[in-house]
Design an enzyme around this catalytic site. Structure first.
Site, PDB file in Angstrom:
ATOM      1  N   HIS A 437       0.835  -1.204   0.000  1.00 25.02           N
ATOM      2  CA  HIS A 437       0.000   0.000   0.000  1.00 25.02           C
ATOM      3  C   HIS A 437       0.876   1.263   0.000  1.00 25.02           C
ATOM      4  CE1 HIS A 437      -3.630   2.356   1.250  1.00 25.02           C
ATOM      5  NE2 HIS A 437      -2.680   3.145   1.729  1.00 25.02           N
ATOM      6  N   GLU A 438       1.830   1.291   0.927  1.00 23.61           N
ATOM      7  CA  GLU A 438       2.686   2.474   1.019  1.00 23.61           C
ATOM      8  C   GLU A 438       3.561   2.614  -0.223  1.00 23.61           C
ATOM      9  OE1 GLU A 438       1.946   4.565   3.165  1.00 23.61           O
ATOM     10  OE2 GLU A 438       0.742   3.300   4.474  1.00 23.61           O
ATOM     11  N   HIS A 441       1.813   4.582  -2.806  1.00 20.58           N
ATOM     12  CA  HIS A 441       1.970   6.031  -2.652  1.00 20.58           C
ATOM     13  C   HIS A 441       3.348   6.459  -3.162  1.00 20.58           C
ATOM     14  CE1 HIS A 441      -1.720   6.672  -0.545  1.00 20.58           C
ATOM     15  NE2 HIS A 441      -1.393   5.948   0.505  1.00 20.58           N
ATOM     16  N   HIS A 444       3.512   6.638  -6.803  1.00 17.38           N
ATOM     17  CA  HIS A 444       2.804   7.826  -7.266  1.00 17.38           C
ATOM     18  C   HIS A 444       3.761   9.025  -7.246  1.00 17.38           C
ATOM     19  CE1 HIS A 444      -1.359  10.028  -7.030  1.00 17.38           C
ATOM     20  NE2 HIS A 444      -0.797  10.132  -8.205  1.00 17.38           N
TER      21      HIS A 444
HETATM   22 ZN   LIG Z   1      -2.763   5.283   1.955  1.00 16.24          ZN
END
Ligand SMILES: [Zn+2]
Length: 655
Positions: A437-438, A441, A444
């Site tokens: 999940h991290e 980011h 991104h």
């Molecule tokens: Zn998040």
């Protein structure tokens, strides 16, 4: 940015979305407002120092944080902050004296960068630094930059320099899409703080903002405040579950994981017992937000909050179909059966039950541990480190005036256990999913190639921000992906396929009930921030909404909304997580499900979504990726389709 991930898993769903940096966007309006939604830029530049190689070198002497020599001591923050403020003044002068044009936007972006680079670094350090002196210095820096921001927010001259550009149609038409969007975002930041108003109204907007901040912090404090009752009111045999204070019993939470039904019930009824002053804070907070929104030109606070998001404006709730489609009835039935099995005398399922019984049901499945390699960052537990998994952008990407691209830098902060003498750090599936999940980011930020740091990587609308990270969760749950790296730490064997599938299925157990709860919360948030005056007291609205959207009844004399702390941070944007999940689900299914390693899809994902950061309207990015314009039904179906699970097979299979 900090995670707004993982719904419902926290105690009793009270704190469903993690408190996020994105959430604080509304606190600092104006120029600076958007920095909170993510990232940082090099404090190095504040000192005109090039960060040196970022190689881990344990033997070199202490060089200062992120390669900035001054930051080898806490006092360095003072220098950084002074330098930033000095630079800000120069840039404000430049912005006001430059004729309107693309250059104006560039100067604004630099201005924002000058403050962000210091404030964001400080924001990270005040949370994550192991030494208190550093944390305190960083905190002080945050405060003084914050004051500067307030000043800029009310700087009419600065505002006018941007307005001159945006009110000249010919000039606006000559701007490229990204520049224009960034200019509008800056303008939006000014406007939501009321700068376009006449002096009297502006003063009123400032007053309202101050009042809202004050009410927010009072309300937030109250959401955690324990309730006390006289001990004789509680049955003898459950008193020991609570802290005692003389003749009083202190209830400081929902005790949602307590196996004893009565303990959960007592905690629920006592902790959620309506509190008059808390009720007053909430009502005042909502009505002041409404006044502010109207003052700066919106019909409701929701309209103000949703500008520029995927949702764009509040519409009909997309939710009603959920109640039938989501399979929550099945979930609740399973929980009811489990309750009957464990507690035959009292098997009626009540609102204090789901967190506990869904946990019991999920435990049916044995969780395994797999080994993960490492990526260097702040992964491990230590004293004083906050228990949050976060992604911080240390430096936002932007195109510099000399034509070079300022490369983004991020920190991934996790809380993994240390390795021991006997074994390396082993990740539970949950930890692995968090890491993915991290990483979403981080990607991104890494793959964003915006011209302006104002819209770098994760600096995008709240309801788009979690798309890349949730998409990565789909990868982390796919056997074809997991099989690439997960090995038994001793034997080197890959994880058996059925174990991985079982794990993935186990995540869907009771997910419908979780999601229904989120839908209920999101709807409540929208209604509270919708048309004012509210039709009814907030508690009546809670009751009505709960009955309409949630499968378990409202309990009289409780007021859950008074503990709903995310009303402050996410005001009118609580739906964001569901929206991000829906988009991620569509992207996964349409582009990667068939082949998670599909290069063309990956390139398209990078080009159409990640590269733009917040520099493009989110819905256009979604369209570019899916190559179609999703309808409300598509969003709903995407969420619902993730919940499909054959419970019978699942339960039989796992016996
Ligand atoms: Zn998040």
């Amino acid at each position: 940015m900090l995670c707004a991930q993982r719904l419902g898993s926290l105690a009793a769903g009270l704190a469903a979305l993690r408190p996020g940096r994105a959430a604080r966007g509304s606190l600092g309006a104006g120029i600076q407002a958007r920095r909170v939604s993510t990232s940082w830029s090099p404090v190095g530049a504040a000192f005109n120092v090039k960060p040196q190689g970022r190689r881990l070198d344990l033997f070199r002497e202490r060089r200062g944080l992120f390669g900035v020599p001054e930051l080898s001591a806490p006092e360095g923050f003072y220098i950084a902050q002074e330098e930033a403020l000095r630079k800000t003044e120069l840039l404000v002068e430049r912005a006001c004296s430059t004729p309107p044009g693309p250059q104006t936007v560039l100067i604004f972006d630099e201005l924002s960068d000058a403050l962000c680079r210091v404030a964001d670094l400080a924001d990270f350090v005040k949370i994550a630094h192991p030494e208190p002196a550093f944390r305190e210095a960083a905190e002080e820096t945050c405060r003084s930059i914050g004051t500067m921001v307030e000043k800029l927010n009310t700087n009419v001259e600065l505002y006018q320099s941007l307005q001159k550009l945006l009110s000249d149609k010919k000039l606006v038409d000559s701007l490229d899409v990204e520049t224009r969007r960034v200019a509008e975002l800056f303008m939006f930041d000014f406007e939501i703080s009321g700068i376009h108003l006449d002096e009297e109204k502006r003063k009123r907007a400032v007053d309202l903002n101050v009042k809202i901040l004050d009410l927010s912090s009072k309300f937030l404090m109250g959401t955690n405040f324990p309730n006390k009752i006289e001990k004789h009111l509680l049955p003898d045999h459950i008193r020991h579950n609570f802290v005692r204070d003389g003749d009083l019993v202190v209830v400081d939470g929902l005790h949602a994981e307590a196996p004893n039904d009565l303990v959960r019930e007592a905690a629920y009824r006592i902790f959620l017992y309506p509190n008059a002053s808390q009720l007053k804070y909430l009502e005042e907070l909502l009505s002041n937000r409404d006044l502010l929104a109207k003052l700066v030109g919106y019909s409701t606070f929701s309209h103000r909050a949703l500008q520029g998001t995927i949702a764009q404006k509040p519409g009909k709730p997309i939710y009603p179909p959920f109640k039938d489609k989501m399979g929550t009835i099945k979930d609740f039935e399973m929980m009811r059966q489990m309750k009957m099995k464990l507690n035959p005398q009292n098997s009626e399922l009540m609102p204090w039950d789901p967190p506990y019984y869904s946990g019991v049901i999920r435990a049916v499945v044995h969780e395994s541990e797999g080994l993960l390699g490492y990526i260097y960052c702040d992964f491990f537990q230590r004293a004083d480190k906050p228990h949050q998994d976060c992604h911080f952008t240390i430096r936002g990407g932007r195109l510099k005036e000399d034509g070079d691209y300022q490369l983004p830098v991020v920190v991934l902060m996790l809380n993994l256990p240390h390795s021991s003498r006997n074994s390396p750090t082993l990740l539970t599936p949950g930890m692995m999913e968090n890491l993915f999940h991290e990483m979403g980011h981080a990607m991104h930020s890494m793959l964003g190639r915006t011209r302006y740091q104002h819209v770098t990587g994760t600096r995008c609308p709240t309801d788009f921000a979690e798309v890349p990270s949730i998409l990565m969760e789909y990868f982390s749950n796919d056997y074809r992906v997991v099989n690439q790296f997960a090995r038994h730490y001793q034997t080197g064997q890959p994880l058996p396929k059925n174990m991985v599938s079982r794990l993935c299925e186990s995540k869907k157990v009771c997910a419908a009930a979780d999601m229904q709860l989120q839908v209920f919360y999101a709807t409540l948030d929208q209604i509270y921030h919708g048309e004012h005056p509210l039709r009814k007291p907030t508690t009546d609205i809670l009751k009505e909404t709960q009955e309409k959207f949630y499968g378990l009844p409202y309990v009289p004399n409780t007021a859950w909304q008074l503990r709903f702390s995310h009303l402050v941070g996410y005001g009118a944007k609580y739906y964001s997580y569901l929206m991000s999940r829906a988009v991620a689900s569509m992207v996964w299914k349409e582009c990667f499900l068939q082949d998670p390693f599909n290069r063309a899809a990956g390139e398209r994902y990078r080009r159409e979504m990640l590269a733009h950061g917040g520099g493009k309207e989110p819905m256009l990015m979604v369209q570019g990726m899916l190559q179609k314009c999703p309808s409300i039904d598509d969003f709903v179906n995407a969420l619902v389709s993730d919940l499909d699970l054959d419970f019978e097979t699942f339960l039989m299979d796992s016996k």
